[in-house]
Design an enzyme around this catalytic site. Structure first.
Site, PDB file in Angstrom:
ATOM      1  N   HIS A 213       0.842  -1.193   0.000  1.00 37.89           N
ATOM      2  CA  HIS A 213       0.000   0.000   0.000  1.00 37.89           C
ATOM      3  C   HIS A 213       0.878   1.245   0.000  1.00 37.89           C
ATOM      4  O   HIS A 213       1.808   1.368   0.795  1.00 37.89           O
ATOM      5  CB  HIS A 213      -0.911   0.007   1.234  1.00 37.89           C
ATOM      6  CG  HIS A 213      -1.783   1.231   1.337  1.00 37.89           C
ATOM      7  ND1 HIS A 213      -1.871   2.002   2.468  1.00 37.89           N
ATOM      8  CD2 HIS A 213      -2.608   1.812   0.425  1.00 37.89           C
ATOM      9  CE1 HIS A 213      -2.716   3.005   2.258  1.00 37.89           C
ATOM     10  NE2 HIS A 213      -3.161   2.910   1.028  1.00 37.89           N
ATOM     11  N   SER A 214       0.604   2.148  -0.938  1.00 41.32           N
ATOM     12  CA  SER A 214       1.139   3.503  -0.934  1.00 41.32           C
ATOM     13  C   SER A 214       2.667   3.518  -0.894  1.00 41.32           C
ATOM     14  O   SER A 214       3.311   2.988  -1.796  1.00 41.32           O
ATOM     15  CB  SER A 214       0.532   4.249   0.257  1.00 41.32           C
ATOM     16  OG  SER A 214       0.785   5.632   0.181  1.00 41.32           O
ATOM     17  N   GLN A 215       3.254   4.101   0.154  1.00 33.99           N
ATOM     18  CA  GLN A 215       4.703   4.191   0.296  1.00 33.99           C
ATOM     19  C   GLN A 215       5.390   2.858   0.048  1.00 33.99           C
ATOM     20  O   GLN A 215       6.494   2.798  -0.501  1.00 33.99           O
ATOM     21  CB  GLN A 215       5.035   4.693   1.716  1.00 33.99           C
ATOM     22  CG  GLN A 215       6.504   4.720   2.054  1.00 33.99           C
ATOM     23  CD  GLN A 215       6.750   4.534   3.550  1.00 33.99           C
ATOM     24  OE1 GLN A 215       6.035   3.798   4.227  1.00 33.99           O
ATOM     25  NE2 GLN A 215       7.749   5.217   4.063  1.00 33.99           N
ATOM     26  N   GLY A 217       4.756   0.673  -2.048  1.00 37.67           N
ATOM     27  CA  GLY A 217       4.771   0.252  -3.444  1.00 37.67           C
ATOM     28  C   GLY A 217       6.175   0.081  -3.997  1.00 37.67           C
ATOM     29  O   GLY A 217       6.491  -0.919  -4.646  1.00 37.67           O
ATOM     30  N   HIS A 353      -7.853   6.885  -0.234  1.00 35.60           N
ATOM     31  CA  HIS A 353      -6.565   6.187  -0.210  1.00 35.60           C
ATOM     32  C   HIS A 353      -6.578   4.978   0.727  1.00 35.60           C
ATOM     33  O   HIS A 353      -5.829   4.028   0.525  1.00 35.60           O
ATOM     34  CB  HIS A 353      -5.487   7.186   0.219  1.00 35.60           C
ATOM     35  CG  HIS A 353      -4.085   6.703   0.061  1.00 35.60           C
ATOM     36  ND1 HIS A 353      -3.587   6.211  -1.136  1.00 35.60           N
ATOM     37  CD2 HIS A 353      -3.049   6.649   0.947  1.00 35.60           C
ATOM     38  CE1 HIS A 353      -2.312   5.879  -0.981  1.00 35.60           C
ATOM     39  NE2 HIS A 353      -1.970   6.131   0.273  1.00 35.60           N
TER      40      HIS A 353
END
Length: 382
Positions: A213-215, A217, A353
């Site tokens: 998830h997010s960072q 990635g 998000h």
């Protein structure tokens, strides 16, 4: 048995029939009681000298919680890697007490690995290694939970799926904000430590899927690049991006290697510090999206990641909505077998998000499971 029953209750997956015989149903395994264990992996010893004294410490290890269903339907588990400020606990239950994704995938026969990044949550930080930062209530409200009220990007007003008002002192917001932890402020330290730790985890557990998830990635791309034979597929929920240069709410040049700050393998070689990656800027598809920085043709190939199927998932109302399509284009151009699950185009609306915590989180999990089972998952014979 009582301990297992209590654990199942804590996951939100147990009811009065939990101790009855297990059976497979159309929606999963009924009466699920999961086995729970934990371990640490990765890490290395370092010597630190202060004055006349030298002491030894371990750094870089990660906490891993393994949840095993009573009937393992699929041979490869799912490793969950949370984004900035989050830990593995954020996949257990939602802030308003509903079933989380750990429970959902357990019900359907997947072994689940919940993890805390290095220097995050239950994974220790050695003071003096970089520095720690934390999110404020305004950060969380404006980016994650009450984006329509702040309206900072074109799609923000479409956010409707967060449970509760999304504002500080709302009970659901309070439950979520209480889970937020400090994170390493130096992105190079963070990426190096995460890539090393999660590669060690893959070496220990064998073939598995990564869900980032997010960072996180970028960390998934690094691990897939390092262990393409072990990473059976990557589900990237709004991965760090877009390629090469930040878009709102962040600023500045990042991801020197296109999708990562540190080296991944290209063919032909990208050269030292990616100096041979030539880029072009492609105009935005419309006013609600950003321009994309892609490779100049002929594009170099991400030769290791090309062996790993990838699903990129993006919500309708997230700050990633204007630019995740650029990441998808970049991966495809570099030879990666990438599928784009753009949630509104799949008929799933209003998410931000933190999609995996929102009202329709199970509906989104179903789409991911469909992709896993259609693309990369092989079930045990029934």
């Amino acid at each position: 048995m009582l301990l297992l029953y209590v654990f199942a209750l804590s996951l939100g997956i147990c009811n009065a029939a939990a101790l009855s015989p297990f059976r497979k149903s159309g929606r999963g395994i009924e009466g699920l009681v999961a086995a729970r264990e934990y371990f640490y992996v990765g890490g290395e010893y370092v010597n630190v000298t202060s004055g006349n004294t030298t002491n030894q410490y371990m750094v870089g290890q990660i906490y891993v919680e393994k949840l095993t269903p009573p009937i393992i339907t699929y041979p490869h588990g799912i490793v969950f890697v949370a984004g900035a400020g989050q830990t593995g606990t954020n996949f257990l239950t939602t802030p308003d007490g509903r079933q989380g994704w750990a429970s959902y995938f357990l019900e359907h026969g997947y072994t689940v690995y919940l993890t805390d990044q290095p220097e995050r949550g239950r994974s220790p930080w050695l003071p003096g290694t970089g520095s720690m930062v934390a999110f404020s209530t305004r950060d969380i409200e404006s980016l994650f939970t009450a984006t329509a009220a702040y309206n900072l990007w074109p799609q923000a007003r479409l956010h409707t799926q967060w449970p509760g008002s999304g504002r500080a002192k709302d009970p659901v917001f309070n439950a979520f904000f209480a889970t937020q932890v400090q994170l390493q402020s130096d992105r190079l330290i963070s990426e190096a430590n995460n890539a090393k730790a999660y590669t060690a985890l893959m070496d220990r557990i064998g073939p598995a899927y990564l869900l980032t998830h997010s960072q996180a990635g970028a960390y998934g791309w690094r691990v897939g690049d390092a262990r393409p034979g072990l990473v059976k597929g990557i589900v990237a929920l709004e991965p760090s991006g877009p390629p090469f240069e930040n878009a709102f709410p962040f600023e500045g040049r990042e991801r020197t290697w296109g999708i990562t700050d540190l080296e991944v393998v290209y063919e032909p070689s990208a050269g030292p510090n990616a100096t041979d990656l030539e880029t072009v800027t492609v105009p935005a598809v419309d006013a609600n999206h950003t321009a994309c920085i892609l490779q100049a043709e002929p594009a170099k190939r991400l030769s290791n990641l090309a062996k790993v199927p990838v699903l990129v998932v993006t919500s309708e109302a997230s700050f990633h909505a204007p630019y995740d399509y650029c990441t998808v284009k970049y991966l495809g151009q570099a030879g990666v077998n990438v599928t784009f699950l753009d949630l509104p185009k799949a008929g799933i609306y209003g998410n931000g998000h933190m999609m995996f915590m929102e009202r329709n989180n199970v509906e989104i999990a179903m789409k991911i499971r469909d992709w896993l089972e259609a693309t990369v998952t092989v079930a045990f014979p029934s």
